[in-house]
Design a protein around this motif. Structure first.
Motif, PDB file in Angstrom:
ATOM      1  N   LEU A 289     -40.967 -23.433 -27.190  1.00 34.54           N
ATOM      2  CA  LEU A 289     -40.210 -22.648 -28.164  1.00 34.54           C
ATOM      3  C   LEU A 289     -41.033 -21.489 -28.706  1.00 34.54           C
ATOM      4  CD1 LEU A 289     -38.411 -25.510 -30.121  1.00 34.54           C
ATOM      5  CD2 LEU A 289     -37.345 -23.857 -28.569  1.00 34.54           C
ATOM      6  N   LEU A 290     -42.318 -21.719 -28.940  1.00 33.21           N
ATOM      7  CA  LEU A 290     -43.169 -20.632 -29.419  1.00 33.21           C
ATOM      8  C   LEU A 290     -43.279 -19.534 -28.365  1.00 33.21           C
ATOM      9  CD1 LEU A 290     -45.029 -19.400 -31.528  1.00 33.21           C
ATOM     10  CD2 LEU A 290     -46.904 -20.770 -30.581  1.00 33.21           C
ATOM     11  N   SER A 291     -43.371 -19.920 -27.114  1.00 33.22           N
ATOM     12  CA  SER A 291     -43.422 -18.938 -26.035  1.00 33.22           C
ATOM     13  C   SER A 291     -42.139 -18.111 -26.002  1.00 33.22           C
ATOM     14  CB  SER A 291     -43.627 -19.638 -24.690  1.00 33.22           C
ATOM     15  OG  SER A 291     -44.866 -20.305 -24.648  1.00 33.22           O
ATOM     16  N   ALA A 292     -41.000 -18.804 -26.121  1.00 31.44           N
ATOM     17  CA  ALA A 292     -39.714 -18.106 -26.097  1.00 31.44           C
ATOM     18  C   ALA A 292     -39.574 -17.176 -27.292  1.00 31.44           C
ATOM     19  CB  ALA A 292     -38.578 -19.127 -26.084  1.00 31.44           C
ATOM     20  N   ARG A 293     -39.970 -17.658 -28.460  1.00 31.90           N
ATOM     21  CA  ARG A 293     -39.863 -16.837 -29.683  1.00 31.90           C
ATOM     22  C   ARG A 293     -40.758 -15.596 -29.570  1.00 31.90           C
ATOM     23  NH1 ARG A 293     -37.938 -18.218 -34.743  1.00 31.90           N
ATOM     24  NH2 ARG A 293     -38.660 -16.897 -36.459  1.00 31.90           N
ATOM     25  N   THR A 294     -41.963 -15.781 -29.039  1.00 36.12           N
ATOM     26  CA  THR A 294     -42.888 -14.662 -28.891  1.00 36.12           C
ATOM     27  C   THR A 294     -42.352 -13.632 -27.905  1.00 36.12           C
ATOM     28  OG1 THR A 294     -44.749 -16.125 -29.398  1.00 36.12           O
ATOM     29  CG2 THR A 294     -45.259 -14.030 -28.333  1.00 36.12           C
ATOM     30  N   LEU A 295     -41.775 -14.102 -26.803  1.00 34.59           N
ATOM     31  CA  LEU A 295     -41.200 -13.186 -25.823  1.00 34.59           C
ATOM     32  C   LEU A 295     -40.042 -12.403 -26.424  1.00 34.59           C
ATOM     33  CD1 LEU A 295     -40.923 -12.021 -22.996  1.00 34.59           C
ATOM     34  CD2 LEU A 295     -39.558 -14.023 -22.361  1.00 34.59           C
ATOM     35  N   LEU A 296     -39.169 -13.081 -27.168  1.00 32.26           N
ATOM     36  CA  LEU A 296     -38.037 -12.379 -27.780  1.00 32.26           C
ATOM     37  C   LEU A 296     -38.515 -11.361 -28.806  1.00 32.26           C
ATOM     38  CD1 LEU A 296     -34.985 -12.035 -27.988  1.00 32.26           C
ATOM     39  CD2 LEU A 296     -34.953 -13.881 -29.686  1.00 32.26           C
ATOM     40  N   ALA A 297     -39.523 -11.717 -29.583  1.00 31.77           N
ATOM     41  CA  ALA A 297     -40.079 -10.761 -30.555  1.00 31.77           C
ATOM     42  C   ALA A 297     -40.653  -9.540 -29.837  1.00 31.77           C
ATOM     43  CB  ALA A 297     -41.161 -11.446 -31.396  1.00 31.77           C
ATOM     44  N   HIS A 298     -41.347  -9.781 -28.734  1.00 24.98           N
ATOM     45  CA  HIS A 298     -41.923  -8.677 -27.958  1.00 24.98           C
ATOM     46  C   HIS A 298     -40.819  -7.808 -27.353  1.00 24.98           C
ATOM     47  CE1 HIS A 298     -44.423  -6.407 -25.228  1.00 24.98           C
ATOM     48  NE2 HIS A 298     -43.797  -6.915 -24.177  1.00 24.98           N
ATOM     49  N   ALA A 299     -39.784  -8.445 -26.809  1.00 28.02           N
ATOM     50  CA  ALA A 299     -38.697  -7.696 -26.171  1.00 28.02           C
ATOM     51  C   ALA A 299     -37.950  -6.826 -27.178  1.00 28.02           C
ATOM     52  CB  ALA A 299     -37.738  -8.658 -25.486  1.00 28.02           C
ATOM     53  N   VAL A 312     -34.033  -2.859 -21.516  1.00 27.43           N
ATOM     54  CA  VAL A 312     -32.996  -3.884 -21.423  1.00 27.43           C
ATOM     55  C   VAL A 312     -33.390  -5.066 -20.536  1.00 27.43           C
ATOM     56  CG1 VAL A 312     -30.632  -4.329 -20.637  1.00 27.43           C
ATOM     57  CG2 VAL A 312     -31.130  -2.320 -22.046  1.00 27.43           C
ATOM     58  N   PRO A 313     -34.000  -4.869 -19.353  1.00 27.14           N
ATOM     59  CA  PRO A 313     -34.315  -6.032 -18.509  1.00 27.14           C
ATOM     60  C   PRO A 313     -35.200  -7.075 -19.194  1.00 27.14           C
ATOM     61  CG  PRO A 313     -34.468  -4.022 -17.222  1.00 27.14           C
ATOM     62  CD  PRO A 313     -34.297  -3.600 -18.663  1.00 27.14           C
ATOM     63  N   LEU A 314     -36.140  -6.632 -20.018  1.00 24.71           N
ATOM     64  CA  LEU A 314     -37.002  -7.584 -20.711  1.00 24.71           C
ATOM     65  C   LEU A 314     -36.195  -8.412 -21.706  1.00 24.71           C
ATOM     66  CD1 LEU A 314     -39.800  -8.729 -21.263  1.00 24.71           C
ATOM     67  CD2 LEU A 314     -40.204  -6.832 -22.853  1.00 24.71           C
ATOM     68  N   ILE A 315     -35.209  -7.792 -22.350  1.00 25.12           N
ATOM     69  CA  ILE A 315     -34.358  -8.547 -23.276  1.00 25.12           C
ATOM     70  C   ILE A 315     -33.524  -9.568 -22.513  1.00 25.12           C
ATOM     71  CG2 ILE A 315     -32.465  -8.376 -24.944  1.00 25.12           C
ATOM     72  CD1 ILE A 315     -33.522  -5.615 -25.701  1.00 25.12           C
ATOM     73  N   GLY A 316     -33.042  -9.194 -21.330  1.00 26.99           N
ATOM     74  CA  GLY A 316     -32.313 -10.152 -20.502  1.00 26.99           C
ATOM     75  C   GLY A 316     -33.174 -11.340 -20.109  1.00 26.99           C
ATOM     76  N   ALA A 317     -34.426 -11.073 -19.746  1.00 26.31           N
ATOM     77  CA  ALA A 317     -35.338 -12.158 -19.407  1.00 26.31           C
ATOM     78  C   ALA A 317     -35.592 -13.051 -20.621  1.00 26.31           C
ATOM     79  CB  ALA A 317     -36.653 -11.596 -18.879  1.00 26.31           C
ATOM     80  N   ALA A 318     -35.727 -12.441 -21.789  1.00 28.34           N
ATOM     81  CA  ALA A 318     -35.941 -13.219 -23.012  1.00 28.34           C
ATOM     82  C   ALA A 318     -34.736 -14.102 -23.316  1.00 28.34           C
ATOM     83  CB  ALA A 318     -36.213 -12.283 -24.186  1.00 28.34           C
ATOM     84  N   LYS A 319     -33.552 -13.580 -23.045  1.00 28.48           N
ATOM     85  CA  LYS A 319     -32.351 -14.398 -23.251  1.00 28.48           C
ATOM     86  C   LYS A 319     -32.397 -15.639 -22.374  1.00 28.48           C
ATOM     87  CE  LYS A 319     -28.082 -15.904 -22.179  1.00 28.48           C
ATOM     88  NZ  LYS A 319     -27.656 -16.666 -20.982  1.00 28.48           N
ATOM     89  N   ALA A 320     -32.742 -15.460 -21.089  1.00 29.89           N
ATOM     90  CA  ALA A 320     -32.809 -16.600 -20.171  1.00 29.89           C
ATOM     91  C   ALA A 320     -33.871 -17.595 -20.612  1.00 29.89           C
ATOM     92  CB  ALA A 320     -33.085 -16.107 -18.751  1.00 29.89           C
ATOM     93  N   VAL A 321     -35.017 -17.104 -21.028  1.00 30.53           N
ATOM     94  CA  VAL A 321     -36.108 -17.977 -21.454  1.00 30.53           C
ATOM     95  C   VAL A 321     -35.722 -18.729 -22.733  1.00 30.53           C
ATOM     96  CG1 VAL A 321     -38.465 -17.997 -22.367  1.00 30.53           C
ATOM     97  CG2 VAL A 321     -37.931 -16.665 -20.317  1.00 30.53           C
ATOM     98  N   CYS A 322     -35.117 -18.050 -23.677  1.00 29.67           N
ATOM     99  CA  CYS A 322     -34.743 -18.693 -24.945  1.00 29.67           C
ATOM    100  C   CYS A 322     -33.682 -19.768 -24.743  1.00 29.67           C
ATOM    101  CB  CYS A 322     -34.245 -17.656 -25.943  1.00 29.67           C
ATOM    102  SG  CYS A 322     -35.551 -16.636 -26.671  1.00 29.67           S
ATOM    103  N   THR A 323     -32.665 -19.482 -23.945  1.00 26.24           N
ATOM    104  CA  THR A 323     -31.620 -20.486 -23.755  1.00 26.24           C
ATOM    105  C   THR A 323     -32.139 -21.675 -22.951  1.00 26.24           C
ATOM    106  OG1 THR A 323     -30.782 -19.138 -21.908  1.00 26.24           O
ATOM    107  CG2 THR A 323     -29.664 -18.923 -24.018  1.00 26.24           C
ATOM    108  N   ASN A 324     -32.982 -21.415 -21.969  1.00 20.96           N
ATOM    109  CA  ASN A 324     -33.584 -22.532 -21.234  1.00 20.96           C
ATOM    110  C   ASN A 324     -34.491 -23.365 -22.134  1.00 20.96           C
ATOM    111  OD1 ASN A 324     -32.435 -22.276 -18.680  1.00 20.96           O
ATOM    112  ND2 ASN A 324     -33.912 -20.729 -18.043  1.00 20.96           N
TER     113      ASN A 324
END
Length: 383
Positions: A289-299, A312-324
């Motif tokens: 979860l910390l990894s996902a949160r950090t990625l979304l903050a970065h995106a 936009v592509p980085l935000i899409g990747a963050a979406k996939a990581v956060c939901t997973n």
């Protein structure tokens, strides 16, 4: 990397929305719909002002601030948080992308300032998600000639209308007579609009009331002519979804941590928090979860620094990581808690169901990682 801090007024409305959601979510879950009390409380929370620009009477949240806010309300309950997510992303994207005519932007801002919930209704039974392309069956017929000539009438059906009974306004995607797609501002409490209760018994998000909305020559006095989509639409929608479900995963971790200290089996004589297996599970969930949160903050910080198609592509990747991450967190938490997790005594069975809904929102995992991978290959010197 962390999300930006709230202003004092932003912090106040987010905290108020969290309290409202915590108070009303159980009744909405039981009713399998948004109760009138919940709808009124969400409207009065002030959250609808969050992504309205300050010069239009709102709180001017950036994408990063919006992500932080959605994670907090998602932690309280996904169903009601998603209603706020839809309102927030439609408003934020419309103003940042200037994707609506000025008079329609004024209507969107006015709704937010007054606390009137809105959503963009685009999905249909045959069409599925509009992100996959295709022309909607919903049609708009003009009462005159041209987009500025007067009233249009909308006829059709929209599915997955999150918060249907709580909404006052909808931006409805409909086919024009020349085979293009426009968006129409419809009063959902006006003539020619009815909600058909199709969401009862849904696996997840039962309290969201994501019913079908049926339009039968519903008048739309304001409209947006067909136009090329702006990157802000994807950035704000994907962030709204990612952050909401990130909050679901964090709620599962919270619930497991509490339960691990409360559960004291007779044979153990100590809380299960002392067991290495439980400690390992909590560690795995927390790290993911910390990894996902950090990625979304970065995106979102990348977008806020330089909004545009390249971010936009980085935000899409963050979406996939956060939901997973939310899906994995709820699954692992259920395993660690054991049989008690199957009962309503713990929130884990609801969180498990709700987390899986995140996988159905676009972009799909394949599309998200493919787009991000292509972006990385186009710029191999940058991550």
């Amino acid at each position: 990397m962390t999300f930006p801090e709230f202003t004092s007024e932003q912090a106040e409305v987010v905290a108020r929305a969290v309290r409202v959601i915590q108070e009303h979510a159980p009744a909405c879950e039981a009713a399998q719909d948004v109760t009138p009390g919940a709808a009124l409380a969400l409207s009065h929370s002030g959250y609808t002002r969050l992504t309205v620009p300050t010069d239009a009477g709102g709180l001017g949240a950036s994408l990063g601030v919006f992500a932080r806010a959605q994670a907090e309300v998602g932690r309280a309950d996904a169903s009601l948080a998603l209603i706020l997510a839809m309102h927030g992303h439609v408003t934020g994207a419309a103003f940042q992308g200037r994707s609506l005519p000025p008079h329609l932007l004024d209507a969107v801002a006015g709704a937010g300032v007054r606390g009137e919930l809105l959503n963009a209704l685009a999905s249909e039974p045959e069409l599925g998600s509009p992100s996959r392309g295709g022309l909607p069956r919903t049609v708009a017929t003009p009462d005159g000639s041209g987009f500025e000539s007067g009233v249009w009438f909308v006829t059709g059906r929209k599915t997955w209308s999150t918060g249907a009974r709580a909404l006052r306004w909808a931006l409805v995607s409909a086919a024009t007579p020349d085979g293009r797609v426009g968006r129409y501002w419809v009063d959902l409490r006006g003539e020619g609009v009815r909600v058909e209760p199709t969401w009862e018994g849904a696996l997840a998000l039962r309290g969201s009331g994501s019913h079908d909305v049926v339009f039968e020559r519903a008048p739309a006095a304001l409209q947006a002519p067909p136009a090329v989509s702006h990157p802000a639409s994807s950035a704000w929608f994907w962030t709204a979804v990612a952050a909401t479900y990130l909050g679901v995963g964090e709620a599962a971790l919270d619930a497991l941590r509490r339960y691990a200290h409360e559960r004291i089996p007779t044979a153990l004589g100590a809380p299960i928090a002392t067991l290495p297996r439980v400690q390992e599970t909590v560690g795995r969930i927390g790290a993911q979860l910390l990894s996902a949160r950090t990625l979304l903050a970065h995106a979102t910080a990348t977008w806020d620094a330089q909004p545009g198609a390249g971010a936009v592509p980085l935000i899409g990747a963050a979406k996939a990581v956060c939901t997973n991450a939310a899906v994995d967190a709820t699954d692992l938490a259920m395993r660690a808690a054991g049989g008690g997790a199957l009962t309503a005594a713990l929130p884990l069975e609801r969180l498990l169901r709700d987390a899986r809904a995140g996988l159905t929102h676009p972009p799909g995992e394949d599309a998200a990682f493919t787009a991000y991978g292509a972006a990385l290959l186009d710029t191999p010197d940058r991550a």
